[in-house]
Design an enzyme around this catalytic site. Structure first.
Site, PDB file in Angstrom:
ATOM      1  N   CYS A  79     -25.327 -34.483  34.254  1.00 29.97           N
ATOM      2  CA  CYS A  79     -24.920 -34.043  32.913  1.00 29.97           C
ATOM      3  C   CYS A  79     -23.703 -34.811  32.421  1.00 29.97           C
ATOM      4  CB  CYS A  79     -24.674 -32.544  32.921  1.00 29.97           C
ATOM      5  SG  CYS A  79     -26.196 -31.598  33.244  1.00 29.97           S
ATOM      6  N   HIS A  99     -31.231 -28.799  33.207  1.00 30.16           N
ATOM      7  CA  HIS A  99     -29.924 -28.178  33.014  1.00 30.16           C
ATOM      8  C   HIS A  99     -29.711 -27.983  31.521  1.00 30.16           C
ATOM      9  CE1 HIS A  99     -28.116 -29.851  37.015  1.00 30.16           C
ATOM     10  NE2 HIS A  99     -29.337 -29.363  37.175  1.00 30.16           N
ATOM     11  N   CYS A 137     -22.311 -31.278  36.219  1.00 31.74           N
ATOM     12  CA  CYS A 137     -22.656 -32.057  37.407  1.00 31.74           C
ATOM     13  C   CYS A 137     -22.673 -33.542  37.035  1.00 31.74           C
ATOM     14  CB  CYS A 137     -24.026 -31.626  37.937  1.00 31.74           C
ATOM     15  SG  CYS A 137     -25.406 -32.130  36.876  1.00 31.74           S
ATOM     16  N   GLU A 148     -27.198 -28.524  29.590  1.00 27.17           N
ATOM     17  CA  GLU A 148     -26.564 -29.650  28.906  1.00 27.17           C
ATOM     18  C   GLU A 148     -27.591 -30.725  28.570  1.00 27.17           C
ATOM     19  OE1 GLU A 148     -25.631 -28.219  31.901  1.00 27.17           O
ATOM     20  OE2 GLU A 148     -23.635 -28.985  32.415  1.00 27.17           O
TER      21      GLU A 148
END
Length: 155
Positions: A90, A58, A87, A60
């Site tokens: 993260c 991801h 999420c 992040e």
């Protein structure tokens, strides 16, 4: 690095959207993020799960991993801009790295834990609670995701 004279969430989110558009063209889920310190963009990233064959890639996570290799320690002075509500993975990284502020665009009703399903960043069980600002350029951020998944369904 891009520097703005004063912190402007809309300008920074537009930069994150530009990263999300890169992900879209690379057939990645179009989420973009950037880290800002002292009104300067330090790093930009977008989702790369398919490119890296890693479901954890991801944007992040990629940003936090990168910044901690060059600047170990806590990230109190940083603002994370991301086009989609983080999420659980993260959000956990945000807490553990102690990012000072999180600014996100679209809500994620299926996996978002910064207000949609739960608000882990506000959970008093944890020792860090960043400032959270949601809904910045929400429609533009959501549109990219809707367009991406609509395209996937019609192929």
């Amino acid at each position: 690095m891009i520097c703005f004279s004063s912190q402007n969430h809309y300008l920074f989110m537009q930069e994150a959207i530009a990263e999300a558009k890169k992900a879209f063209t690379e057939d990645e889920i179009p989420v973009g993020a950037l880290l800002v310190k002292n009104n300067t963009i330090i790093l930009k990233e977008h989702n790369r799960s398919r490119q890296l064959a890693n479901p954890l890639a991801h944007c992040e996570k990629l940003l936090i991993d990168k910044i901690l290799t060059s600047e170990p320690g806590f990230l109190y002075d940083y603002t994370l801009y991301v086009t989609l509500e983080p999420c659980l993975m993260c959000a956990g990284m945000i807490i553990l790295s102690k990012i000072g502020t999180v600014v996100y665009g679209a809500k994620d009703p299926k996996a978002g834990v910064v207000g949609s399903l739960y608000n882990v960043l506000n959970d008093k069980s944890f020792n860090h609670h960043p400032v959270v600002i949601g809904g910045i350029l929400e429609q533009e951020c959501a549109f990219l995701l809707e367009e991406f998944f609509h395209k996937k369904r019609t192929l």
